[in-house]
Motif scaffolding. Structure first.
Motif, PDB file in Angstrom:
ATOM      1  N   GLU A 211       0.821  -1.213   0.000  1.00 45.88           N
ATOM      2  CA  GLU A 211       0.000   0.000   0.000  1.00 45.88           C
ATOM      3  C   GLU A 211       0.856   1.264   0.000  1.00 45.88           C
ATOM      4  N   TYR A 212       2.026   1.185   0.625  1.00 43.73           N
ATOM      5  CA  TYR A 212       2.905   2.358   0.639  1.00 43.73           C
ATOM      6  C   TYR A 212       3.377   2.693  -0.768  1.00 43.73           C
ATOM      7  N   SER A 214       1.906   1.941  -3.572  1.00 48.96           N
ATOM      8  CA  SER A 214       0.764   2.442  -4.346  1.00 48.96           C
ATOM      9  C   SER A 214       0.515   3.914  -4.045  1.00 48.96           C
ATOM     10  N   ALA A 215       0.596   4.279  -2.765  1.00 49.27           N
ATOM     11  CA  ALA A 215       0.396   5.680  -2.381  1.00 49.27           C
ATOM     12  C   ALA A 215       1.509   6.562  -2.948  1.00 49.27           C
ATOM     13  N   GLU A 218       0.875   7.230  -6.577  1.00 49.96           N
ATOM     14  CA  GLU A 218      -0.167   8.247  -6.733  1.00 49.96           C
ATOM     15  C   GLU A 218       0.386   9.643  -6.456  1.00 49.96           C
TER      16      GLU A 218
END
Length: 312
Positions: A211-212, A214-215, A218
């Motif tokens: 998730e890190y 992916s963030a 973004e």
């Protein structure tokens, strides 16, 4: 994939020529250290402590420091004289059950491919023997200049070698709480066991994501969309100075034109770059039309995006 090592797997009188490939890769985004104000890259120099002089890479050797501060210098020639019998041969030491190898020992994994048609049959025989016995081969191998222990097992029909740490490289868990005698109540143990049972499942690594990362993707994308991109300033010693400076001058002109400001102000901005004055002024006076500016900006975004994704 490109083979990173060639040699042979040897067990008993059987020798299997193989090629070794990296079995894993990370998808981390790497960063460069830059100056916050203009994005200029920060470089490091190898400097001798004695006199502050820059040391060329060819002059660097390995140094083993003694307790009293004296240094033993080891050259590449010295290192090459050390015996490494497993430099080109993966030596099988024994076969053991997989569950006897503690996962804490595992380091990196590699795929082994037969290197010739002659080696295909013994390769397949070793694969069949490992699969039917549910054993793994414990081996010794030299990767680079370091001899390591490893295991060979079968994964997706391919012999997979995983290097291991040596036993003395595993730290002992010496923590104070291990000596405490704290009594756990039976009902507490039962509740913990119930919780574990309620969360039981079959492990599938594809169900989980970073998730890190992916963030972070973004965040980079948002900055690209907002045109928060800089052209790093380049030093005088770089052969690409003129090209980079001209691009910076043109980009400054484009940015000024977008904001509806005059060409004179664009020229002032361009002159702040280290490029020659004549090139800067010429670029400022010939500011692109809005259509050309939009096309240039789109191409720049695409280039910057590719650079960020490749994490150079």
């Amino acid at each position: 994939m490109r083979a990173m090592w060639k040699g042979s797997v040897s067990f008993g009188l059987v020798s299997i020529p193989v090629k070794m490939y990296g079995a894993t890769s990370t998808h981390d985004i790497s960063f460069r250290q830059v100056r916050r104000s203009d994005g200029s890259r920060v470089k490091y120099k190898r400097v001798a402590e004695a006199d502050g002089e820059v040391v060329e890479y060819s002059e660097i050797a390995k140094g083993y420091e003694l307790p009293d501060g004296r240094m033993i210098i080891l050259t590449d020639e010295d290192m090459e004289q050390l015996p490494l019998p497993t430099k080109k041969t993966v030596e099988v030491l024994e076969f053991v059950p997989l569950d006897q190898v503690d996962p804490i020992l595992y380091n990196k994994s590699y795929y082994l491919e037969p290197d010739s048609n002659a080696g295909l049959k013994p390769y397949l025989l070793l694969r069949e023997a490992l699969e039917s016995s549910e054993m793994v081969a414990v081996v010794k191998v030299t990767i680079g200049t370091r001899e390591q222990m490893a295991t060979i097992r079968v994964r997706d029909g391919v012999l997979t070698m995983s290097t291991l740490l040596w036993a003395d490289e595993i730290r002992k868990p010496e923590f104070g709480f291990l000596g405490e005698d704290l009594e756990l109540r039976p009902q507490e143990i039962k509740m913990a066991q119930s919780l574990v049972a309620s969360m039981e499942g079959d492990f599938d690594p594809s169900e989980y994501a970073d998730e890190y990362e992916s963030a972070l993707d973004e965040l980079v994308e948002a900055k690209l969309e907002g045109n928060e991109v800089v052209s790093p300033a380049v030093g005088e010693g770089d052969e690409k100075d003129n090209v980079v400076d001209l691009m910076a001058a043109l980009q400054a002109s484009i940015d000024r034109a977008r904001k509806g400001e005059g060409a004179g102000e664009a020229a002032d901005e361009a002159e702040k770059t280290p490029a020659k004055k004549s090139a800067s002024k010429k670029a400022a006076k010939k500011a692109p039309t809005k259509k050309a500016a939009a096309k240039k900006s789109t191409a720049k975004k695409s280039t910057a995006k590719k650079a960020a994704k490749k994490a150079s």
